[in-house]
Write an enzyme that holds these catalytic residues in place. Structure first.
Site, PDB file in Angstrom:
ATOM      1  N   HIS A  29       0.867  -1.202  -0.102  1.00 33.14           N
ATOM      2  CA  HIS A  29       0.101  -0.132  -0.086  1.00 33.14           C
ATOM      3  C   HIS A  29       0.865   1.282  -0.067  1.00 33.14           C
ATOM      4  CE1 HIS A  29      -0.311   0.926   4.761  1.00 33.14           C
ATOM      5  NE2 HIS A  29       0.745   0.531   4.215  1.00 33.14           N
ATOM      6  N   CYS A  87       5.229   4.951   4.902  1.00 34.58           N
ATOM      7  CA  CYS A  87       4.254   4.395   4.470  1.00 34.58           C
ATOM      8  C   CYS A  87       3.506   5.421   3.454  1.00 34.58           C
ATOM      9  CB  CYS A  87       3.065   4.516   5.604  1.00 34.58           C
ATOM     10  SG  CYS A  87       3.041   2.598   6.419  1.00 34.58           S
ATOM     11  N   HIS A 147       5.116  -0.402  -0.439  1.00 30.41           N
ATOM     12  CA  HIS A 147       5.869  -1.132   0.268  1.00 30.41           C
ATOM     13  C   HIS A 147       4.578  -2.089   0.988  1.00 30.41           C
ATOM     14  CE1 HIS A 147       3.864   1.996   2.822  1.00 30.41           C
ATOM     15  NE2 HIS A 147       3.915   0.708   4.082  1.00 30.41           N
ATOM     16  N   HIS A 179       3.159  -5.040   3.880  1.00 29.07           N
ATOM     17  CA  HIS A 179       2.746  -5.373   5.228  1.00 29.07           C
ATOM     18  C   HIS A 179       2.325  -6.729   5.287  1.00 29.07           C
ATOM     19  CE1 HIS A 179       3.394  -1.617   7.006  1.00 29.07           C
ATOM     20  NE2 HIS A 179       2.512  -0.944   6.103  1.00 29.07           N
ATOM     21  N   ASP A 192      -4.646 -10.835  -0.778  1.00 24.19           N
ATOM     22  CA  ASP A 192      -3.395 -11.177  -0.604  1.00 24.19           C
ATOM     23  C   ASP A 192      -2.679 -11.182  -1.898  1.00 24.19           C
ATOM     24  OD1 ASP A 192      -1.370 -12.779   0.685  1.00 24.19           O
ATOM     25  OD2 ASP A 192      -2.083 -14.571  -0.339  1.00 24.19           O
ATOM     26  N   HIS A 193      -1.435 -10.500  -1.669  1.00 25.25           N
ATOM     27  CA  HIS A 193      -0.458 -10.433  -2.881  1.00 25.25           C
ATOM     28  C   HIS A 193      -0.956  -9.337  -3.725  1.00 25.25           C
ATOM     29  CE1 HIS A 193       1.520 -13.536  -1.080  1.00 25.25           C
ATOM     30  NE2 HIS A 193       2.671 -13.585  -1.834  1.00 25.25           N
ATOM     31  N   GLU A 227      -1.423  -4.714  11.653  1.00 27.19           N
ATOM     32  CA  GLU A 227      -0.436  -4.161  10.376  1.00 27.19           C
ATOM     33  C   GLU A 227       0.963  -4.613  10.879  1.00 27.19           C
ATOM     34  OE1 GLU A 227      -1.394  -0.617   7.702  1.00 27.19           O
ATOM     35  OE2 GLU A 227       0.223   0.167   9.088  1.00 27.19           O
TER      36      GLU A 227
HETATM   37 NI    NI Z   1       2.610   0.846   5.531  1.00 22.57          NI
END
Ligand code: NI
Length: 138
Positions: free
Chosen positions: A18, A37, A43, A45, A83-84, A128
């Site tokens: 995100h 972020c 990047h 999580h 996911d992914h 997160e």
């Molecule tokens: Ni982040």
């Protein structure tokens, strides 16, 4: 006994990328507010999702809800969706909505609430990072 409510929990993981960015702020303000972020190239999580379902024990099955059914519900509607994925680019939910843990938890709640029988109460916990997590409803 069957009038007493009890909670069951299902834990799932998904990995997603995100970028936190708010159109209410300038580029430099976004950088200060969201730090790493806000990285323009995104990047990832490793999210941990805990779905809490509260209900009564079914006298015939001894279950609140069949965990296979709950697991499949989460897999089909949440895990396979996020996911992914790059949440900002790959999902319709976060085209405009900033993909903070708070907003992701609310989106997950809304999706699962529609799929779950109304007799069940639902709560979403989303980690997160190991130290940062949110709950919805509060
Ligand atoms: Ni982040």
């Amino acid at each position: 006994m069957d009038s007493q409510k009890i909670a069951v929990f299902r834990k799932e993981n998904f990995n997603a990328a995100h970028r936190l960015h708010s159109s209410y702020y300038s580029e430099s303000e976004n950088q200060v507010l969201f730090g790493k972020c806000n990285n323009p190239n995104y990047h990832g999580h490793n999210y941990t999702l805990i779905v809490k379902v509260v209900g009564c024990i079914d006298i015939k099955t001894g279950y609140v809800i069949d965990m296979k059914v709950l697991g499949n519900l989460i897999k089909e509607n949440i895990t396979e969706k996020f996911d992914h994925k790059n949440l900002n680019l790959d999902t319709s939910e976060f085209k405009e909505l900033n993909p903070t843990a708070e907003n992701i938890a609310m989106v997950i709640y809304t999706i699962l609430r529609e799929k779950l029988e109304t007799k069940f109460e639902l709560k979403i916990t989303l980690y997160e990072t190991e130290r940062n997590y949110v709950e919805y409803p509060a």
